[in-house]
Each structure stands twice: as C-alpha cells, then as structure tokens.
Write a protein that holds these residues in place. Structure first.
Motif, PDB file in Angstrom:
ATOM      1  N   VAL A 163       0.855  -1.182   0.000  1.00  0.00           N
ATOM      2  CA  VAL A 163       0.000   0.000   0.000  1.00  0.00           C
ATOM      3  C   VAL A 163       0.895   1.238   0.000  1.00  0.00           C
ATOM      4  N   VAL A 164       0.765   2.052  -1.018  1.00  0.00           N
ATOM      5  CA  VAL A 164       1.591   3.254  -1.175  1.00  0.00           C
ATOM      6  C   VAL A 164       0.935   4.405  -0.413  1.00  0.00           C
ATOM      7  N   ARG A 165       1.677   4.964   0.542  1.00  0.00           N
ATOM      8  CA  ARG A 165       1.184   6.122   1.321  1.00  0.00           C
ATOM      9  C   ARG A 165       1.437   7.401   0.517  1.00  0.00           C
ATOM     10  N   VAL A 204      -3.529   2.207  -2.228  1.00  0.00           N
ATOM     11  CA  VAL A 204      -3.126   3.589  -1.984  1.00  0.00           C
ATOM     12  C   VAL A 204      -3.729   4.005  -0.647  1.00  0.00           C
ATOM     13  N   SER A 205      -2.933   4.707   0.165  1.00  0.00           N
ATOM     14  CA  SER A 205      -3.444   5.218   1.434  1.00  0.00           C
ATOM     15  C   SER A 205      -3.059   6.678   1.600  1.00  0.00           C
ATOM     16  N   PHE A 206      -3.731   7.345   2.506  1.00  0.00           N
ATOM     17  CA  PHE A 206      -3.385   8.714   2.880  1.00  0.00           C
ATOM     18  C   PHE A 206      -3.929   8.953   4.279  1.00  0.00           C
ATOM     19  N   LEU A 239      -8.173   0.962  -1.386  1.00  0.00           N
ATOM     20  CA  LEU A 239      -8.057   2.393  -1.164  1.00  0.00           C
ATOM     21  C   LEU A 239      -8.287   2.621   0.320  1.00  0.00           C
ATOM     22  N   ASP A 240      -7.267   3.107   0.990  1.00  0.00           N
ATOM     23  CA  ASP A 240      -7.308   3.319   2.437  1.00  0.00           C
ATOM     24  C   ASP A 240      -7.456   4.815   2.706  1.00  0.00           C
ATOM     25  N   VAL A 241      -8.614   5.216   3.268  1.00  0.00           N
ATOM     26  CA  VAL A 241      -8.878   6.641   3.495  1.00  0.00           C
ATOM     27  C   VAL A 241      -8.349   7.117   4.843  1.00  0.00           C
ATOM     28  N   GLY A 242      -7.618   6.257   5.552  1.00  0.00           N
ATOM     29  CA  GLY A 242      -6.928   6.673   6.757  1.00  0.00           C
ATOM     30  C   GLY A 242      -7.836   6.905   7.942  1.00  0.00           C
ATOM     31  N   GLY A 243      -7.319   7.672   8.907  1.00  0.00           N
ATOM     32  CA  GLY A 243      -8.068   7.970  10.123  1.00  0.00           C
ATOM     33  C   GLY A 243      -8.399   9.445  10.197  1.00  0.00           C
ATOM     34  N   CYS A 281     -10.393   2.051   6.363  1.00  0.00           N
ATOM     35  CA  CYS A 281     -10.159   3.263   7.147  1.00  0.00           C
ATOM     36  C   CYS A 281      -9.419   2.862   8.421  1.00  0.00           C
ATOM     37  N   GLU A 282      -8.816   3.848   9.088  1.00  0.00           N
ATOM     38  CA  GLU A 282      -7.955   3.564  10.245  1.00  0.00           C
ATOM     39  C   GLU A 282      -8.329   4.436  11.447  1.00  0.00           C
ATOM     40  N   PRO A 283      -9.531   4.304  11.986  1.00  0.00           N
ATOM     41  CA  PRO A 283      -9.895   5.153  13.121  1.00  0.00           C
ATOM     42  C   PRO A 283      -9.154   4.759  14.389  1.00  0.00           C
ATOM     43  N   GLY A 284      -8.854   5.736  15.197  1.00  0.00           N
ATOM     44  CA  GLY A 284      -8.312   5.499  16.529  1.00  0.00           C
ATOM     45  C   GLY A 284      -9.150   6.260  17.532  1.00  0.00           C
ATOM     46  N   ARG A 285      -8.961   7.589  17.556  1.00  0.00           N
ATOM     47  CA  ARG A 285      -9.663   8.462  18.498  1.00  0.00           C
ATOM     48  C   ARG A 285     -11.178   8.234  18.479  1.00  0.00           C
TER      49      ARG A 285
END
Length: 419
Positions: A163-165, A204-206, A239-243, A281-285
C-alpha cells in the motif's frame, strides 16, 4: 527543562494494569463508587467496556453501510488489553499495527485478527518477523527504498499486499500529519507501477490528519489519490482513506459521523475503481476516546489554579502544549455534591517541571478544594499510552466502570464558555 518528553510508556502501563488486578465478579461499579472504594491518591483510569464495544459496533456498521469497507483500529491510540477486547466484542477484526510490539500484542490476543503493518518506515528485522512469524502480509511504504527492503526481507514473497502512502498538502486538522510520511504525487505514481509488478494486492493510502473537523477533506484527498492512480495507469485493490475522524471536546462539536461517511462515499463514487477494490479506514480516536475517563485528586488550590495528581507527563499530554480541554466533573463521594457556581480553572500536574501545566480552562464548581477528586472525560485516545515515568509519577490504577461517557461538564454550557 521545558516540554521535552522522555517516554517510558510500556512499563508504567503494565504496572498500572498489574495494580488494577483482575476485575472482580459482579456488576461494574460507577466512577463515583470506584472513587469511594479506592480513594485514589494516584491517577485512576476508568475504562468503559460497554461504551467501547457499542462505539466500535456503530462505527463498523456506519462504514460498512457507506462503502462496504473494513475498519482497521489504530492500535497506537490505546493498546490497553481491556480496550482491545471491548473493540473486538464490538466487531473490529482488522488492526493497524505500527511496531513489532503492537504486532505481537494483537496476534497473541486475537489469533484470527487481520494485521496491517501501516508504518511507512520499518526496520528490516521488523519486516522479516512480521511476515515470517506473525503472518502479516500487508505493508505500507512511501519510497523505493522501503519497497526494496520489503522485497528483500520477505524473499520476494508472492503474497504481499503493498500500500503506497500518498503525501497530502498541509491541511486544517488539529494535528497535521503532512510532514513525516507520504510520497509526493509523482513519486507515488512510480511506486504504484513498481509495486504492481511484484505484488498481487496493491493499494493507496493517505491520512488527512488527526481530529479532522472538515468532511470535505476526505473528498479532496480521494480526488488526489484518484489522479495519482489514473496517472500510474494501474488497477488497485485497496483504497485506504486513513483515520482522523473527530470526537467532541468542550467547545468543539464536530459534524456528525454520517457527514464523514457520506463525503467518503461521494469521493469514491467519482473514481473508476475495480469492482473488487476494498475500502479501508484507520480510526483510533473516534473508537476509543469516549471509553475512558481519568480520576485525579486535588492536592492544592492556588486561586484559579488546581494542583492535581496527573499531568502532561502522564495521561494529560494533549492538555499541555496542544491545549485540549476535557469535560470535567467534581467528585465528592462522601458528602453532597457541590451546588456552587461554575468557575474556570487551570491545572498543574504533579511533577517538578513548571511546563507540567494545563491551561484549560476546565470548568468546575467554584468551591473545588484540596482533597476533592475530579473526573476528566474523553481520555481514551492517547491518554494512558503516553504516560511516562518522569519524576517517578508513573503509577496509575485501572478500573472498569459502568458509566456512560463523560462528554460534557454536567450542568454547564461548554460551547458558550468557549465563546
């Protein structure tokens, strides 16, 4: 000394967990009952497993309904084992891990979990161990050097997910994350082409930044990712839309979660993605902030300043230089609660460093005094995991409680107070 933070977070957290001991049988107490029982002189972290499980369940359902995607919990946000078990109970099965320690922890706790190594810069031994010992197949990268490292340390494995950031322009998140990681668009194009040639799964991620209050930021980032994918001329599988999904704090009310989901869905609809492409997606908070509060004791009052038993070197890092405010309530378990009018206070932590100060303002009854306890809410994110051993104040008790989240100071108009 200033605000330099020499962290030793893992050992204090373990000591805190050990101090808490096993959860007693029977119903969980309330925060007030736990305070009366333990009379804590050290900070007491109050974990709400029911809140955590329900928050996770709601988020997983919302993301699934919006884009049919996978929710990867960002373990760095809070690696407490009680927290992790609650998130698992709420349906989280994918984990964003960013270190060998996180990989070991999640694999030991959840053998069937799917692990994604989302740190773009990794040591060679860490890559090798992740692949060979812990079954990690997905790796994020943002440079040709990292691509070569991953290929070499996995022996040019034929089952990699790469996965390319993608780097994003500086944004308006509370915590901007645009400086450290991410490949500029032209480099990302080249990376996608190179990775496509060696990996059966390509993504792809961001990351739009932490505590992002603008749903449209996700649409803009997705559009940029789409342009890079089109320029590369390759099909992607992820496609990773991040947190960055926000939560409320005193004076800060983010748009509803549904607005963010709708923005992501709109952005994805504009892209010509393959039918099999998964959205991550990468949620934390957003998953853990409401699930933990902190109880501290007042050791001194000086005017509108309260000296308390935790601070910026403990669980209140975000209340220091970042200036986060947290909902607060006074606890007096052995006498009637105060009916005094509200007043604004600043806090000093327990260390000898004058930088151990939290300006707030934190709203409490004006008769707050030495010996009272204070509960501070919304501390499940980046609280206990950032504790240090500085000045010997590393101890923290951990208890499980049955309360709902402490989202606002009881009886006070926080939005008006921030105006």
């Amino acid at each position: 000394m200033g605000y330099a933070r020499s962290r030793s977070a893992v050992a204090p957290l373990r000591r805190g967990l050990a101090a808490a001991g096993p959860r007693p049988a029977g119903p969980r107490p309330s925060v007030l009952q736990a305070t009366a029982l333990h009379r804590p002189e050290e900070p007491m972290l109050c974990v709400r497993p029911g809140v955590l499980a329900e928050t996770a369940r709601s988020f997983v359902a919302a993301f699934g309904a919006a884009v049919g995607g996978d929710v990867l919990y960002a373990v760095k946000c809070n690696p407490d084992t009680t927290v992790l078990r609650a998130l698992w109970a709420g349906g989280v099965r994918h984990f964003d891990v960013a270190s060998p320690g996180e990989i070991r922890l999640i694999r030991q706790m959840f053998p069937d979990a799917v692990l994604h190594y989302m740190h773009p810069v990794k040591g060679r031994q860490a890559i090798r161990a992740a692949y060979e010992q812990y079954g990690v197949r997905d790796f994020v990268l943002d440079s040709m050097e990292e691509l070569e490292k991953i290929r070499q340390e996995t022996g040019d494995a034929a089952d990699l997910g790469l996965v390319v950031r993608l780097a994003l322009p500086k944004g308006n998140a509370v915590y901007d994350l645009s400086g450290k990681f991410g490949a500029p668009a032209a480099e990302a194009v080249a990376l996608l082409r190179a990775a496509r040639a060696v990996a059966p799964k390509l993504g792809v991620s961001f990351h739009v930044g932490s505590q992002m209050l603008d749903p449209a930021a996700y649409e803009r980032a997705i559009a940029l990712a789409g342009a890079v994918i089109a320029e590369a001329g390759v099909a992607i599988d992820v496609l990773d839309v991040g947190g960055g999904f926000p939560v409320s704090y005193p004076g800060v009310t983010p748009p509803p979660l549904g607005d963010f989901m709708a923005a992501i869905a709109r952005g994805i609809a504009t892209l010509d993605l393959p039918a099999h492409c998964r959205i991550w997606c990468e949620p934390g908070r957003a998953l853990v902030a409401p699930g933990v509060s902190l109880v501290v004791r007042i050791t001194k009052r000086r005017g509108d300043e309260l000296y308390i038993t935790d601070g910026v070197y403990g669980s209140l890092s975000d209340a220091g230089v970042p200036g986060f405010r947290f909902p607060a309530r006074l606890l007096r378990p052995f006498e009637p609660m105060s009916e005094a009018p509200v007043a604004a206070f600043a806090f000093y932590g327990p260390t000898c460093d004058s930088a151990d100060r939290m300006n707030g303002p934190f709203l409490l009854p004006s008769d707050a005094r030495e010996g009272d306890w204070i509960e501070l809410g919304q501390l499940g994110a980046y609280g206990s995991c950032l504790r240090t051993a500085f000045n010997g104040f590393e101890q923290a008790r951990v208890v499980e409680v049955a309360d709902p989240p402490l989202l606002e100071t009881p009886g006070y108009d926080l939005a008006a107070s921030a105006a």
